[in-house]
Design a protein around this motif. Sequence first.
Motif, PDB file in Angstrom:
ATOM      1  N   GLU A  67      14.000   6.742   4.103  1.00 26.47           N
ATOM      2  CA  GLU A  67      13.056   7.828   4.394  1.00 26.47           C
ATOM      3  C   GLU A  67      13.401   9.135   3.700  1.00 26.47           C
ATOM      4  N   ASP A  68      14.687   9.396   3.497  1.00 20.73           N
ATOM      5  CA  ASP A  68      15.102  10.664   2.919  1.00 20.73           C
ATOM      6  C   ASP A  68      15.273  10.598   1.400  1.00 20.73           C
ATOM      7  N   ILE A 118       3.499   2.729  -4.897  1.00 18.58           N
ATOM      8  CA  ILE A 118       4.146   3.744  -4.067  1.00 18.58           C
ATOM      9  C   ILE A 118       3.114   4.708  -3.490  1.00 18.58           C
ATOM     10  N   ALA A 119       2.119   5.090  -4.286  1.00 20.03           N
ATOM     11  CA  ALA A 119       1.050   5.959  -3.776  1.00 20.03           C
ATOM     12  C   ALA A 119       0.299   5.265  -2.635  1.00 20.03           C
ATOM     13  N   ALA A 120       0.031   3.969  -2.792  1.00 20.13           N
ATOM     14  CA  ALA A 120      -0.672   3.215  -1.743  1.00 20.13           C
ATOM     15  C   ALA A 120       0.167   3.136  -0.470  1.00 20.13           C
ATOM     16  N   TYR A 121       1.448   2.840  -0.614  1.00 19.69           N
ATOM     17  CA  TYR A 121       2.337   2.802   0.557  1.00 19.69           C
ATOM     18  C   TYR A 121       2.327   4.155   1.266  1.00 19.69           C
ATOM     19  N   ARG A 122       2.395   5.223   0.511  1.00 22.75           N
ATOM     20  CA  ARG A 122       2.412   6.561   1.124  1.00 22.75           C
ATOM     21  C   ARG A 122       1.108   6.847   1.856  1.00 22.75           C
ATOM     22  N   GLU A 123      -0.006   6.465   1.262  1.00 23.46           N
ATOM     23  CA  GLU A 123      -1.292   6.677   1.929  1.00 23.46           C
ATOM     24  C   GLU A 123      -1.401   5.844   3.207  1.00 23.46           C
ATOM     25  N   GLU A 124      -0.741   4.703   3.236  1.00 24.31           N
ATOM     26  CA  GLU A 124      -0.738   3.852   4.431  1.00 24.31           C
ATOM     27  C   GLU A 124       0.394   4.225   5.396  1.00 24.31           C
ATOM     28  N   GLU A 125       1.188   5.216   5.008  1.00 26.22           N
ATOM     29  CA  GLU A 125       2.320   5.687   5.812  1.00 26.22           C
ATOM     30  C   GLU A 125       3.301   4.564   6.135  1.00 26.22           C
ATOM     31  N   ILE A 126       3.605   3.765   5.097  1.00 22.58           N
ATOM     32  CA  ILE A 126       4.581   2.679   5.172  1.00 22.58           C
ATOM     33  C   ILE A 126       5.595   2.913   4.069  1.00 22.58           C
ATOM     34  N   LEU A 127       6.866   2.715   4.381  1.00 23.29           N
ATOM     35  CA  LEU A 127       7.902   2.890   3.367  1.00 23.29           C
ATOM     36  C   LEU A 127       7.765   1.828   2.280  1.00 23.29           C
TER      37      LEU A 127
END
Length: 137
Positions: A67-68, A118-127
Amino acid sequence: MEQVKVDGGTGVIDTNSVPSQPELPQSLRIALATGQMRRPLGDTLRPLLDLFSDGEYQVTGPERLAEDRYLTPSADWPPADVSRVGYYRTAIKSGHRPVAVVLETADAAVILDGHHKIAAYREEEILPHLLIISQLN
């Protein structure tokens, strides 16, 4: 975690600088897009590893991004192809886990392949799920 040796690599990717996004063969792009990574990873990633400078590398993953952890893009950010990000969002929502490839250097973790993922994961709020390549000293 696997150790792999690159001997006769082209040196297109140099771990001492931020590399540009490499062009990958379709079979590897499909494996990364679907998250279906065959073992040993060194064999699966050989077309990418052959772009590296000669040396010893460690390949780990697929694993979730801490996460960090900050990732440095090697292409435009955010990715301009919104439909491609949407494709990966749909895949992620349906339970697939596409894999991005990151080069870990002394200074940064650079996205080699997977900006849209990575953009898709971020939009789905999944690491994001990553394969991490780092050079051994």
